[in-house]
Design an enzyme around this catalytic site. Structure first.
Site, PDB file in Angstrom:
ATOM      1  N   GLN A  73      -8.202  -4.382   9.527  1.00 33.89           N
ATOM      2  CA  GLN A  73      -7.144  -4.003  10.464  1.00 33.89           C
ATOM      3  C   GLN A  73      -7.554  -2.795  11.305  1.00 33.89           C
ATOM      4  OE1 GLN A  73      -2.930  -4.520   8.960  1.00 33.89           O
ATOM      5  NE2 GLN A  73      -3.979  -4.508   6.983  1.00 33.89           N
TER       6      GLN A  73
ATOM      7  N   ASP B 152      -3.734   7.900   4.588  1.00 28.74           N
ATOM      8  CA  ASP B 152      -3.280   6.535   4.878  1.00 28.74           C
ATOM      9  C   ASP B 152      -4.006   6.030   6.126  1.00 28.74           C
ATOM     10  OD1 ASP B 152      -1.855   4.198   4.693  1.00 28.74           O
ATOM     11  OD2 ASP B 152      -0.031   4.999   5.604  1.00 28.74           O
ATOM     12  N   GLU B 153      -4.224   4.720   6.220  1.00 28.24           N
ATOM     13  CA  GLU B 153      -4.878   4.093   7.373  1.00 28.24           C
ATOM     14  C   GLU B 153      -6.242   4.739   7.656  1.00 28.24           C
ATOM     15  OE1 GLU B 153      -3.634   1.453   8.392  1.00 28.24           O
ATOM     16  OE2 GLU B 153      -1.459   1.505   8.349  1.00 28.24           O
TER      17      GLU B 153
ATOM     18  N   LYS C  17       0.818  -1.220   0.000  1.00 29.15           N
ATOM     19  CA  LYS C  17       0.000   0.000   0.000  1.00 29.15           C
ATOM     20  C   LYS C  17       0.849   1.266   0.000  1.00 29.15           C
ATOM     21  CE  LYS C  17      -0.813   0.563   4.979  1.00 29.15           C
ATOM     22  NZ  LYS C  17      -0.206   1.891   5.138  1.00 29.15           N
ATOM     23  N   THR C  18       1.948   1.271   0.747  1.00 30.24           N
ATOM     24  CA  THR C  18       2.792   2.469   0.782  1.00 30.24           C
ATOM     25  C   THR C  18       3.427   2.715  -0.577  1.00 30.24           C
ATOM     26  OG1 THR C  18       3.259   2.086   3.128  1.00 30.24           O
ATOM     27  CG2 THR C  18       4.710   3.601   1.958  1.00 30.24           C
TER      28      THR C  18
ATOM     29  N   ARG D  58       1.513 -10.594  10.624  1.00 33.29           N
ATOM     30  CA  ARG D  58       2.836  -9.992  10.826  1.00 33.29           C
ATOM     31  C   ARG D  58       3.937 -10.956  10.378  1.00 33.29           C
ATOM     32  NH1 ARG D  58       1.378  -5.742   9.911  1.00 33.29           N
ATOM     33  NH2 ARG D  58      -0.561  -6.847   9.507  1.00 33.29           N
TER      34      ARG D  58
END
Length: 714
Positions: free
Chosen positions: A250, A220-221, A31-32, A653
């Site tokens: 998330q 973002d987020e 995503k980044t 993770r």
């Protein structure tokens, strides 16, 4: 711009037409990379000038990383990355307020109050209003005021669902608090968002100025936005050029005020929006990803997406049931040594003993439970742990995840004993936490009231008017005791204490403080050490002091109760001997830990701290009912759904290896409790797992092929 490194969905997002876009990005989906390419693309194509772009994040680290990446992508366009407005919501709002806050009656040179400043100010207000800060502590009012500000509620329009008496009291405190902040030209953290929104609502010309400046907004987020942030974005993105990236799966920060409805309702807010899903995962093996997918499917309300990967199938996920939290910690330490050193350890998945074979009669279960409880008096009966050899692979790719910081204590002890360096992210090491240091200070004074380091630490905890001046008088009195008087008992010292030159109120407070220590120190040798430690915070008022009604206060109290678990290891000894041995062991553990300056270390962290991070090897511990899902969530469907999302974050993770651990029993708040495996484990596909120890027997297939969890009550 070279887009060859993007997959088709990433490329679609980067090159999408202007307008509202929702990028649903699963964990490890890049995503980044997509977000930074999007910024660079619209600048390079001259769709939007860099000075008209606003990019919002939730951490300074993320903002810094994004700016650096954009700078590299636009290396030929000098100054483009620097011209962007990029940062956290709070940082950007502070920047706006520096220019515009005079319209609200503040000076542009305002100061920002931190939590400690806020608590001191609230305490003064409570004193002025004659509100008992013990029954209604500043932290409670601070939490409620923060909640109100996130909902954009001022003192006159409070609507937090409180009963009238409390609502009126909160409104009065909140009103005085805001007035005092303004008089001091100060803002607290939540004011940065709330006052920016109020500024835009009250002054349309100022709002229009920033709408004209920020013609393209990226977030973002997005799933972590709260009501104030949501409204702020709605006001700024009047052109509807809004590009948001997030993953409802998330969303794990409801306790901070985030609202998952913001991302779930994006298409309703922007019917013309384009929704793009990043479902290809570049992080994890197929086994890990397939298990995580099954877990998140437990939540009925979500944006549907199916993660997939071209990564290898990978090693199966290890699911093991350990005897207790000590065995859990030993399993983690020994497995790390095995993997990092490339050699087997003594306790490598030993065959189940006959005692651990499944038993189904009530009598057998009862006998087994009693035996497990007896083992707690011999926590180290398994012998010394193996040591990490000097030659080993780097440890930075090892991570241990848990639900609450209180779970770290047994893990820390096992890692220290095994000479495995570690670091805690998102929290202090157990014995460095203030509440633990305070408790150890009280305990050290029970053994030796002349311990001036401990005396200075706790004589005014909780506050009782014994500040630095009073401490100095008492210190000098102790230091000036004659050689014969240095053998005084605490009772004799209290009798001589009448000669101390303190004002009457401070003298009485000091006498009461030493009287409590004397009472606890006078307990008979037949009293167990855990009982003494349970008594101490009640007698000193420390329990009421830290249990101030806030979430932080309850977390600190959980840590204090975890110290009681430590004491059970010395419970068979006379309490004074046990206390001395415990204090000595804690001191040695802390000293070894402080000397460990290795940067390459195993990471210990809560699930809330882990989002955005990834590791080759992940140990996910404490997978039991009441821990994950947390006991507080079991009666609330929304909170239970968030616990599922927490588990999903934990599973995703891991890149290569994933170890899931639960226990047969666990000492909780000083009592041994039989554990029940987390309901989340039931969702895991058996074909992706390798069952170890009693997990083989707890997870069985019935005749229809359905996975069932055998009950663990005895």
């Amino acid at each position: 711009m070279d887009l060859s490194g993007l997959n088709p969905k990433q490329k679609e997002a980067v090159t999408a037409p202007l307008g509202p876009v929702l990028l649903l990005a699963g964990p490890g989906s890049g995503k980044t990379k997509t977000l930074t390419h999007r910024i660079a693309y619209i600048i390079e194509k001259r769709l939007v000038a860099p000075e008209n772009i606003l990019a919002l994040t939730f951490t300074n680290k993320a903002a810094k990383e994004m700016r650096e990446r954009v700078g590299k992508l636009l290396a030929k366009s000098k100054g483009a990355a620097e011209a962007l407005t990029m940062g956290t919501f709070h940082a950007v709002c502070a920047r706006i307020l520096r220019h515009e806050i005079s319209a609200l009656g503040y000076g542009n040179d305002f100061v920002i109050f931190d939590t400690d400043d806020q608590q001191k100010l609230l305490r003064e207000i409570l004193e002025d209003l004659r509100i008992d800060s013990k029954k209604m502590p500043p932290a409670m009012f601070g939490a409620l005021i923060s909640r109100a500000k996130n909902l954009l509620q001022l003192p006159g329009d409070l609507n937090l669902g409180l009963e009238p008496p409390m609502r009126e009291k909160l409104a009065e405190v909140y009103g005085r608090y805001q007035d005092s902040l303004m008089r001091q030209n100060g803002l607290d953290f939540d004011d940065l968002l709330m006052l920016t929104v109020k500024l835009f609502e009250s002054f349309p010309k100022i709002l229009k100025k920033y709408q004209k400046k920020f013609t393209y907004v990226l977030v973002d987020e997005y799933q972590d936005t709260n009501p104030a942030q949501y409204l702020l974005l709605s006001m700024l993105a009047v052109s509807r050029n809004l590009f948001v990236v997030g993953d409802d799966a998330q969303s794990i920060y409801k306790f901070r005020g985030s609202d998952i409805a913001n991302i779930l309702n994006f298409e309703k807010d922007y019917p013309e929006s384009r929704v793009i899903k990043l479902e290809q995962n570049y992080r994890s093996t197929k086994n890990i990803l397939e298990a995580a997918q099954k877990v998140i499917e437990l939540n009925p309300e979500q944006k549907p997406k199916t993660l997939w990967t071209e990564n290898p199938q990978g090693e199966k996920i290890i699911l093991t049931c350990e005897q207790d939290e000590r065995a859990e910690a030993e399993f983690v330490a020994k497995t790390i040594i095995k993997l990092a050193s490339g050699r087997e350890t003594e306790l490598e998945y030993e065959a189940d003993s006959q005692e651990d074979k499944p038993s189904y009669s009530i009598l057998e279960r009862f006998i087994k439970a009693k035996k497990m409880q007896a083992r707690y008096s011999q926590l180290f009966s398994g012998g010394p742990l193996p040591q990490l050899p000097k030659s080993h692979e780097p440890l930075k790719e090892y991570c241990v995840l848990y639900r609450t910081h209180a779970q770290s204590r047994a893990l820390e002890e096992a890692l220290i004993e095994s000479s495995i360096p570690y670091q805690i992210v998102g929290g202090l090491k157990f014995y460095e936490r203030k509440e633990i240091k305070d408790m150890l200070g009280f305990l050290r004074l029970v053994v030796n009231f002349r311990d001036l380091v401990s005396l200075r630490r706790v004589i005014n905890e909780p506050p009782k008017g014994l500040g630095d001046k009073s401490y100095a008088v008492i210190r000098d009195f102790i230091l000036n005791l004659t050689p014969g008087e240095k053998t005084l008992s605490l009772a004799e010292f209290r009798a001589a204490f009448k000669e101390v030159g303190l004002p009457a109120k401070q003298w009485r407070s000091a006498q009461d403080f030493f009287a409590v220590l004397d009472e606890i120190g006078g307990l008979g040798d037949d009293r167990p050490l855990p009982e003494l430690i349970q008594l101490l915070p009640r007698k000193t008022g420390y329990e009421k002091y830290i249990r101030d009604g806030s979430e932080k206060g309850e977390s600190r109290w959980e840590n204090v109760k975890e110290l009681i678990n430590v004491a059970h290891k010395f419970g068979r000894l006379p309490w004074r001997q046990g206390l001395q041995e415990m204090l000595e062991e804690v001191a040695l553990l802390a000293e070894i830990d402080q000397k460990d300056e290795e940067r390459d270390a195993v990471t210990l962290m809560t699930l809330h701290s882990a989002k955005g991070l990834e590791f080759d090897n992940v140990f996910f511990v404490g997978l039991e009912e009441g821990i994950l899902p947390h006991s507080r969530s079991l009666i609330n469907p929304d909170e239970l759904s968030e616990e599922v999302r927490l588990a999903y974050v934990g599973l995703t993770r891991a890149r290569k290896r994933l170890y899931l651990v639960y226990t047969q029993s666990r000492r909780v708040f000083g009592n041994v409790q039989i554990s029940q495996p987390s309901r989340i484990l039931k969702a895991l596909p058996p074909e992706n797992l390798e069952y170890k120890k009693l997990a083989k027997d707890h997870f069985l297939k019935d005749e229809g092929g359905e996975l069932t969890v055998e009950p663990m009550e005895f």
